[in-house]
Scaffold this active site. Structure first.
Site, PDB file in Angstrom:
ATOM      1  N   ASP A 102       0.855  -1.189   0.000  1.00 35.31           N
ATOM      2  CA  ASP A 102       0.000   0.000   0.000  1.00 35.31           C
ATOM      3  C   ASP A 102       0.897   1.246   0.000  1.00 35.31           C
ATOM      4  O   ASP A 102       1.811   1.358   0.829  1.00 35.31           O
ATOM      5  CB  ASP A 102      -0.849  -0.053   1.285  1.00 35.31           C
ATOM      6  N   ASP A 137       2.798   4.950  -5.510  1.00 33.73           N
ATOM      7  CA  ASP A 137       2.055   6.189  -5.310  1.00 33.73           C
ATOM      8  C   ASP A 137       2.979   7.365  -5.587  1.00 33.73           C
ATOM      9  O   ASP A 137       3.686   7.851  -4.722  1.00 33.73           O
ATOM     10  CB  ASP A 137       1.530   6.241  -3.877  1.00 33.73           C
ATOM     11  N   GLU A 146      -1.526   5.904  -9.096  1.00 32.43           N
ATOM     12  CA  GLU A 146      -2.478   6.881  -8.549  1.00 32.43           C
ATOM     13  C   GLU A 146      -2.396   8.208  -9.305  1.00 32.43           C
ATOM     14  O   GLU A 146      -1.302   8.685  -9.625  1.00 32.43           O
ATOM     15  CB  GLU A 146      -2.228   7.121  -7.048  1.00 32.43           C
ATOM     16  N   HIS A 152      -7.629   9.892   3.962  1.00 29.88           N
ATOM     17  CA  HIS A 152      -7.183   8.885   4.924  1.00 29.88           C
ATOM     18  C   HIS A 152      -7.487   9.286   6.363  1.00 29.88           C
ATOM     19  O   HIS A 152      -7.595  10.472   6.670  1.00 29.88           O
ATOM     20  CB  HIS A 152      -5.679   8.643   4.775  1.00 29.88           C
ATOM     21  N   GLY A 153      -7.580   8.275   7.222  1.00 27.01           N
ATOM     22  CA  GLY A 153      -7.666   8.517   8.656  1.00 27.01           C
ATOM     23  C   GLY A 153      -9.092   8.684   9.172  1.00 27.01           C
ATOM     24  O   GLY A 153     -10.072   8.446   8.452  1.00 27.01           O
ATOM     25  N   HIS A 206      -9.213   4.781  -2.238  1.00 24.97           N
ATOM     26  CA  HIS A 206      -8.507   4.850  -0.943  1.00 24.97           C
ATOM     27  C   HIS A 206      -9.365   5.643   0.039  1.00 24.97           C
ATOM     28  O   HIS A 206     -10.330   6.295  -0.345  1.00 24.97           O
ATOM     29  CB  HIS A 206      -7.157   5.555  -1.114  1.00 24.97           C
ATOM     30  N   ASP A 260      -8.691   0.769   6.395  1.00 25.61           N
ATOM     31  CA  ASP A 260      -7.723   0.609   7.482  1.00 25.61           C
ATOM     32  C   ASP A 260      -8.280   1.212   8.776  1.00 25.61           C
ATOM     33  O   ASP A 260      -8.404   0.540   9.800  1.00 25.61           O
ATOM     34  CB  ASP A 260      -6.396   1.281   7.097  1.00 25.61           C
ATOM     35  N   SER A 261      -8.664   2.480   8.718  1.00 22.98           N
ATOM     36  CA  SER A 261      -9.069   3.184   9.949  1.00 22.98           C
ATOM     37  C   SER A 261     -10.220   2.499  10.672  1.00 22.98           C
ATOM     38  O   SER A 261     -10.214   2.422  11.912  1.00 22.98           O
ATOM     39  CB  SER A 261      -9.454   4.628   9.621  1.00 22.98           C
TER      40      SER A 261
HETATM   41  O1  G3H Z   1      -3.126   4.822   3.700  1.00 22.93           O
HETATM   42  C1  G3H Z   1      -2.488   4.590   4.702  1.00 22.93           C
HETATM   43  C2  G3H Z   1      -2.778   3.357   5.475  1.00 22.93           C
HETATM   44  O2  G3H Z   1      -3.877   3.556   6.335  1.00 22.93           O
HETATM   45  C3  G3H Z   1      -1.549   2.861   6.196  1.00 22.93           C
HETATM   46  O3  G3H Z   1      -1.220   3.642   7.285  1.00 22.93           O
HETATM   47  O4  G3H Z   1       1.236   4.075   7.128  1.00 22.93           O
HETATM   48  O5  G3H Z   1       0.025   4.185   9.320  1.00 22.93           O
HETATM   49  O6  G3H Z   1       0.455   1.992   8.215  1.00 22.93           O
HETATM   50  P1  G3H Z   1       0.222   3.475   8.018  1.00 22.93           P
HETATM   51  P1  13P Z   2      -8.875   4.743   5.634  1.00 20.63           P
HETATM   52  O1  13P Z   2      -7.983   5.585   6.472  1.00 20.63           O
HETATM   53  O2  13P Z   2     -10.123   5.488   5.250  1.00 20.63           O
HETATM   54  O3  13P Z   2      -9.196   3.423   6.257  1.00 20.63           O
HETATM   55  O4  13P Z   2      -8.114   4.447   4.245  1.00 20.63           O
HETATM   56  C1  13P Z   2      -7.164   3.427   4.174  1.00 20.63           C
HETATM   57  C2  13P Z   2      -6.371   3.467   2.914  1.00 20.63           C
HETATM   58  O5  13P Z   2      -6.682   4.129   1.943  1.00 20.63           O
HETATM   59  C3  13P Z   2      -5.152   2.635   2.877  1.00 20.63           C
HETATM   60  O6  13P Z   2      -4.454   2.832   1.696  1.00 20.63           O
HETATM   61 ZN    ZN Z   3      -4.555   4.788   0.929  1.00 16.92          ZN
END
Ligand code: G3H
Ligand code: 13P
Ligand code: ZN
Length: 339
Positions: free
Chosen positions: A97, A119, A149, A193-194, A236, A281-282
């Site tokens: 990712d 990316d 992307e 994100h987040g 994403h 992820d979040s």
């Molecule tokens: O897009 C980002 C993902 O949520 C991964 O997050 O770099 O904190 O593992 P991270």
């Molecule tokens: P979220 O933070 O919305 O879960 O997105 C995760 C993501 O895009 C990982 O690449």
């Molecule tokens: Zn992402």
């Protein structure tokens, strides 16, 4: 199998090509769940087997460092063995990712990943094409699929911080896809994100005072689909920031004020379009944190990690089953794809 140089085919997992073809034809999307530890991996495997959903196991560069890259490859191998031991024929892609350099993507291709994202969207357009093309040329030698992307999401993309989202320009997509040879394209249509995807000032409030975010730019998505018909699109930043988890976290000592995500109905709509991969992820982080805080808040004498990580893992598994069934539409598709 050598330690440092292994193809995903030797591990027995798959790339994303066939999954995306089926998702496009069947009007559903493949969930891509991030993980960095054993409990998350168990929850993803158990949730996807229970709902018979194809899936993508997704690892950021930070997660790869956290988990240890050698261990990670065996975790993926173990996940496949676990699936088989559960009597399922399901398979999955192991995906990098937000890869930000050619070297990182190459390293993942060489250590058992079946799919990588380069990316380079924060670079100027021509540089994005050049770097993405370089990754595609390397990945092709091992039949590893590549996600590129175009457009920038607001928020934190691993080490890349963007203050403001820059929507994908439909005029750019055809040239980018042709010039790079990517297998899928991540776009920016208003997600980020987040847990804080929108500022309160960008939202309205419903009758209960709950923040309602601005809708995704489906007009841009439709124009992109018109320019590159049948081409797999990736979304994403697609967590809904499930309110019940935010409430539990805040009730048990957390402080997540004004966290807001993408409403499930909008994600459902996206999943029926050319969006073939939805990144989450979040929501998983929130589900686990909520149950850990709740368990420790209610049982202050507990100090066996299994007693709080267990409920966190079970909650994440339930969340994944629910997402696969009601948001992605991927539940029950495993048999169609993997027999
Ligand atoms: O897009 C980002 C993902 O949520 C991964 O997050 O770099 O904190 O593992 P991270
Ligand atoms: P979220 O933070 O919305 O879960 O997105 C995760 C993501 O895009 C990982 O690449
Ligand atoms: Zn992402």
């Amino acid at each position: 199998m050598s330690e440092q140089n292994v193809s995903y085919k030797e591990i027995g997992i798959v790339n994303t090509r066939d999954m995306f073809k089926r998702a496009m034809a069947g009007k559903f999307a493949i969930p891509a769940y991030n993980f960095n530890n054993m409990e998350q991996l168990q929850a993803i495997v158990m949730g996807c087997v229970e709902s018979d959903s194809p899936f993508i196991l997704q690892v950021s560069s930070g997660a790869r460092k956290y988990a240890n890259q050698v261990l990670l490859r065996y975790l993926a191998q173990g996940a496949l063995a676990m699936i088989r031991s559960m009597g399922s024929r399901l398979n999955f892609a192991l995906h990098l990712d937000h890869g930000d350099t050619f070297e990182l993507c190459k390293s993942c291709v060489d250590t058992g990943f079946s799919s990588v994202m380069i990316d380079a969207s924060h670079h100027p357009f021509e540089k994005n094409i050049e770097l993405t093309r370089q990754v595609v040329e390397y990945a092709r030698q091992r039949d590893v699929t590549v996600e590129g992307e175009l457009g920038v999401l607001a928020g934190i993309e691993d080490d890349v911080v963007a203050a403001k989202s820059i929507y994908t320009q439909p005029d750019d997509v055809e040239r980018f896809v042709k010039a790079t040879g990517v297998d899928s394209l991540a776009i920016s249509i208003g997600t980020s994100h987040g847990a804080y995807k929108f500022k309160p000032s960008q939202c309205t409030r419903d009758e209960k005072g709950v923040l309602v975010p601005p809708p995704l730019r489906f007009d841009i998505l439709e124009e992109i689909e018109r320019r590159i018909p049948g081409f797999p699109i990736v979304l994403h930043g697609a967590s809904s920031v499930v309110p019940k988890y935010v409430e539990i976290i805040n009730k048990y000592g957390g402080k997540l004020d004004d966290a807001v995500g993408i409403p499930a109905e909008q994600l459902r709509r996206a999943a029926t379009s050319a969006v073939c991969k939805v990144n989450i992820d979040s929501d998983g982080r929130l589900a686990m944190t909520a149950m850990i805080r709740k368990t420790l808040g209610e049982k202050p004498k507990e100090f066996d990690p299994r007693k709080y990580l267990g409920p966190a893992r079970d909650e994440l598994k339930d969340l994944i089953v629910e997402k696969n069934k009601s948001v992605l539409g991927s539940a029950g598709k495993g048999k169609e794809i993997f027999g």
